[in-house]
Write a protein that holds these residues in place. Sequence first.
Motif, PDB file in Angstrom:
ATOM      1  N   SER A  16    -120.858  40.217  -7.838  1.00 49.11           N
ATOM      2  CA  SER A  16    -121.104  39.978  -6.416  1.00 49.11           C
ATOM      3  C   SER A  16    -121.290  41.312  -5.716  1.00 49.11           C
ATOM      4  O   SER A  16    -120.563  42.281  -5.990  1.00 49.11           O
ATOM      5  N   SER A  17    -122.253  41.348  -4.805  1.00 48.38           N
ATOM      6  CA  SER A  17    -122.538  42.563  -4.050  1.00 48.38           C
ATOM      7  C   SER A  17    -122.767  42.178  -2.596  1.00 48.38           C
ATOM      8  O   SER A  17    -123.552  41.271  -2.293  1.00 48.38           O
ATOM      9  N   SER A  18    -122.097  42.897  -1.687  1.00 44.64           N
ATOM     10  CA  SER A  18    -122.254  42.633  -0.256  1.00 44.64           C
ATOM     11  C   SER A  18    -122.709  43.905   0.431  1.00 44.64           C
ATOM     12  O   SER A  18    -122.274  45.003   0.101  1.00 44.64           O
ATOM     13  N   ALA A  19    -123.606  43.734   1.375  1.00 43.60           N
ATOM     14  CA  ALA A  19    -124.133  44.843   2.166  1.00 43.60           C
ATOM     15  C   ALA A  19    -124.466  44.308   3.547  1.00 43.60           C
ATOM     16  O   ALA A  19    -124.172  43.162   3.890  1.00 43.60           O
ATOM     17  N   ASP A  20    -125.121  45.150   4.359  1.00 45.03           N
ATOM     18  CA  ASP A  20    -125.472  44.724   5.721  1.00 45.03           C
ATOM     19  C   ASP A  20    -126.428  43.542   5.721  1.00 45.03           C
ATOM     20  O   ASP A  20    -126.404  42.708   6.628  1.00 45.03           O
ATOM     21  N   GLU A  21    -127.298  43.461   4.694  1.00 41.81           N
ATOM     22  CA  GLU A  21    -128.272  42.375   4.679  1.00 41.81           C
ATOM     23  C   GLU A  21    -127.719  41.058   4.165  1.00 41.81           C
ATOM     24  O   GLU A  21    -128.396  40.030   4.229  1.00 41.81           O
ATOM     25  N   GLY A  22    -126.485  41.047   3.633  1.00 39.92           N
ATOM     26  CA  GLY A  22    -125.898  39.804   3.160  1.00 39.92           C
ATOM     27  C   GLY A  22    -125.181  39.983   1.837  1.00 39.92           C
ATOM     28  O   GLY A  22    -124.942  41.091   1.366  1.00 39.92           O
ATOM     29  N   VAL A  23    -124.841  38.850   1.224  1.00 38.47           N
ATOM     30  CA  VAL A  23    -124.093  38.826  -0.036  1.00 38.47           C
ATOM     31  C   VAL A  23    -124.976  38.229  -1.128  1.00 38.47           C
ATOM     32  O   VAL A  23    -125.636  37.206  -0.925  1.00 38.47           O
ATOM     33  N   ARG A  24    -124.997  38.886  -2.264  1.00 39.91           N
ATOM     34  CA  ARG A  24    -125.722  38.383  -3.428  1.00 39.91           C
ATOM     35  C   ARG A  24    -124.724  38.182  -4.563  1.00 39.91           C
ATOM     36  O   ARG A  24    -123.916  39.051  -4.851  1.00 39.91           O
ATOM     37  N   GLU A  25    -124.810  37.027  -5.214  1.00 40.68           N
ATOM     38  CA  GLU A  25    -123.890  36.699  -6.291  1.00 40.68           C
ATOM     39  C   GLU A  25    -124.673  36.213  -7.497  1.00 40.68           C
ATOM     40  O   GLU A  25    -125.591  35.395  -7.368  1.00 40.68           O
ATOM     41  N   VAL A  26    -124.317  36.735  -8.669  1.00 43.39           N
ATOM     42  CA  VAL A  26    -124.984  36.380  -9.922  1.00 43.39           C
ATOM     43  C   VAL A  26    -123.913  35.973 -10.933  1.00 43.39           C
ATOM     44  O   VAL A  26    -122.970  36.725 -11.183  1.00 43.39           O
ATOM     45  N   GLU A  27    -124.063  34.799 -11.509  1.00 44.67           N
ATOM     46  CA  GLU A  27    -123.151  34.299 -12.538  1.00 44.67           C
ATOM     47  C   GLU A  27    -123.904  34.208 -13.854  1.00 44.67           C
ATOM     48  O   GLU A  27    -125.025  33.688 -13.909  1.00 44.67           O
ATOM     49  N   PHE A  28    -123.317  34.698 -14.933  1.00 51.97           N
ATOM     50  CA  PHE A  28    -123.989  34.704 -16.236  1.00 51.97           C
ATOM     51  C   PHE A  28    -122.944  34.606 -17.343  1.00 51.97           C
ATOM     52  O   PHE A  28    -121.752  34.897 -17.141  1.00 51.97           O
ATOM     53  N   ASP A  29    -123.406  34.167 -18.521  1.00 46.65           N
ATOM     54  CA  ASP A  29    -122.525  34.089 -19.679  1.00 46.65           C
ATOM     55  C   ASP A  29    -122.149  35.491 -20.136  1.00 46.65           C
ATOM     56  O   ASP A  29    -122.960  36.420 -20.110  1.00 46.65           O
ATOM     57  N   ARG A  30    -120.941  35.619 -20.617  1.00 47.44           N
ATOM     58  CA  ARG A  30    -120.475  36.946 -21.025  1.00 47.44           C
ATOM     59  C   ARG A  30    -121.269  37.477 -22.214  1.00 47.44           C
ATOM     60  O   ARG A  30    -121.455  38.689 -22.343  1.00 47.44           O
ATOM     61  N   ASP A  31    -121.749  36.607 -23.064  1.00 45.77           N
ATOM     62  CA  ASP A  31    -122.530  37.058 -24.221  1.00 45.77           C
ATOM     63  C   ASP A  31    -123.851  37.702 -23.806  1.00 45.77           C
ATOM     64  O   ASP A  31    -124.434  38.447 -24.599  1.00 45.77           O
ATOM     65  N   ARG A  32    -124.316  37.417 -22.599  1.00 39.16           N
ATOM     66  CA  ARG A  32    -125.575  38.011 -22.139  1.00 39.16           C
ATOM     67  C   ARG A  32    -125.396  39.435 -21.631  1.00 39.16           C
ATOM     68  O   ARG A  32    -126.385  40.138 -21.445  1.00 39.16           O
ATOM     69  N   LEU A  33    -124.163  39.850 -21.423  1.00 41.17           N
ATOM     70  CA  LEU A  33    -123.910  41.214 -20.971  1.00 41.17           C
ATOM     71  C   LEU A  33    -124.063  42.157 -22.161  1.00 41.17           C
ATOM     72  O   LEU A  33    -123.212  42.215 -23.045  1.00 41.17           O
ATOM     73  N   GLU A  34    -125.151  42.877 -22.169  1.00 45.23           N
ATOM     74  CA  GLU A  34    -125.445  43.748 -23.304  1.00 45.23           C
ATOM     75  C   GLU A  34    -124.572  44.997 -23.301  1.00 45.23           C
ATOM     76  O   GLU A  34    -123.951  45.343 -24.308  1.00 45.23           O
ATOM     77  N   ARG A  35    -124.500  45.667 -22.167  1.00 40.72           N
ATOM     78  CA  ARG A  35    -123.711  46.903 -22.082  1.00 40.72           C
ATOM     79  C   ARG A  35    -123.595  47.308 -20.621  1.00 40.72           C
ATOM     80  O   ARG A  35    -124.257  46.747 -19.744  1.00 40.72           O
ATOM     81  N   VAL A  36    -122.774  48.319 -20.408  1.00 38.29           N
ATOM     82  CA  VAL A  36    -122.671  48.977 -19.113  1.00 38.29           C
ATOM     83  C   VAL A  36    -123.192  50.394 -19.298  1.00 38.29           C
ATOM     84  O   VAL A  36    -122.785  51.101 -20.226  1.00 38.29           O
ATOM     85  N   THR A  37    -124.097  50.808 -18.451  1.00 39.81           N
ATOM     86  CA  THR A  37    -124.749  52.091 -18.625  1.00 39.81           C
ATOM     87  C   THR A  37    -124.716  52.914 -17.340  1.00 39.81           C
ATOM     88  O   THR A  37    -124.681  52.351 -16.238  1.00 39.81           O
ATOM     89  N   ALA A  38    -124.711  54.229 -17.494  1.00 36.83           N
ATOM     90  CA  ALA A  38    -124.781  55.129 -16.348  1.00 36.83           C
ATOM     91  C   ALA A  38    -126.224  55.244 -15.875  1.00 36.83           C
ATOM     92  O   ALA A  38    -127.158  55.271 -16.689  1.00 36.83           O
ATOM     93  N   VAL A  39    -126.426  55.307 -14.570  1.00 36.10           N
ATOM     94  CA  VAL A  39    -127.766  55.371 -13.981  1.00 36.10           C
ATOM     95  C   VAL A  39    -127.763  56.424 -12.878  1.00 36.10           C
ATOM     96  O   VAL A  39    -126.714  56.877 -12.422  1.00 36.10           O
TER      97      VAL A  39
END
Length: 220
Positions: free
Chosen positions: A81-104
Amino acid sequence: PPPNPPPPPPPPYPPPPPPSATWYSEARARISSWRLPPLVVLVSWILLISSFAVAAQGFRHRHDYTLHTSLSCSKDSCVWSSSADEGVREVEFDRDRLERVTAVRIRDGEIVRTQGMKRRQLRKLGYSYALVVNRKEGEEGAAEELLMSKVNVGKRGARERTAGLNQRMRRRQSVEAEEGKSFSVKSLLLMCAGTMGVCLIGMVGEWDAEEVERREAKRE
């Protein structure tokens, strides 16, 4: 009697100057007659602009504290979930679809591709980290990147957060991560100081250069 002599020819008149010469002369005369306003007027304008800059800096600092991102993962599913001035966005997904966490690298809260960039351009970018989530079966397209922090967390902070989340994901542990800041006293102080400075300078500042010169001439 002898005839009267013919009248003398009219005196030659100079031709009118071309329009360009007239415009240039007027502009040059205005520039030569222009002079700096009195010091008190310059100081008033400088203080007014500085007060506006302080208030704007406080408002910009407050904007960073409205950006909140959270990640909650159980053994089977995750919710980002991410909230900012323009509103809130929420994304739900299966844990197996999470490939990795990466630095950007980021700029203005958006992920920037650094391929082909020069070192001078890279210095202007901030550090953050993102979730790389694969598409569902049957969906086409590259994996989606969900940014965890829209503000700069630093090179070391992005590396530590990335390593910690990847380790917990591999161990199938529950994950609760949140990025964001609480209420900012600094932003409130900056906005109040800037606003009070603008009001105070607006009341006691000197803005009319002719009036200041007239008063100085009377004193002399």
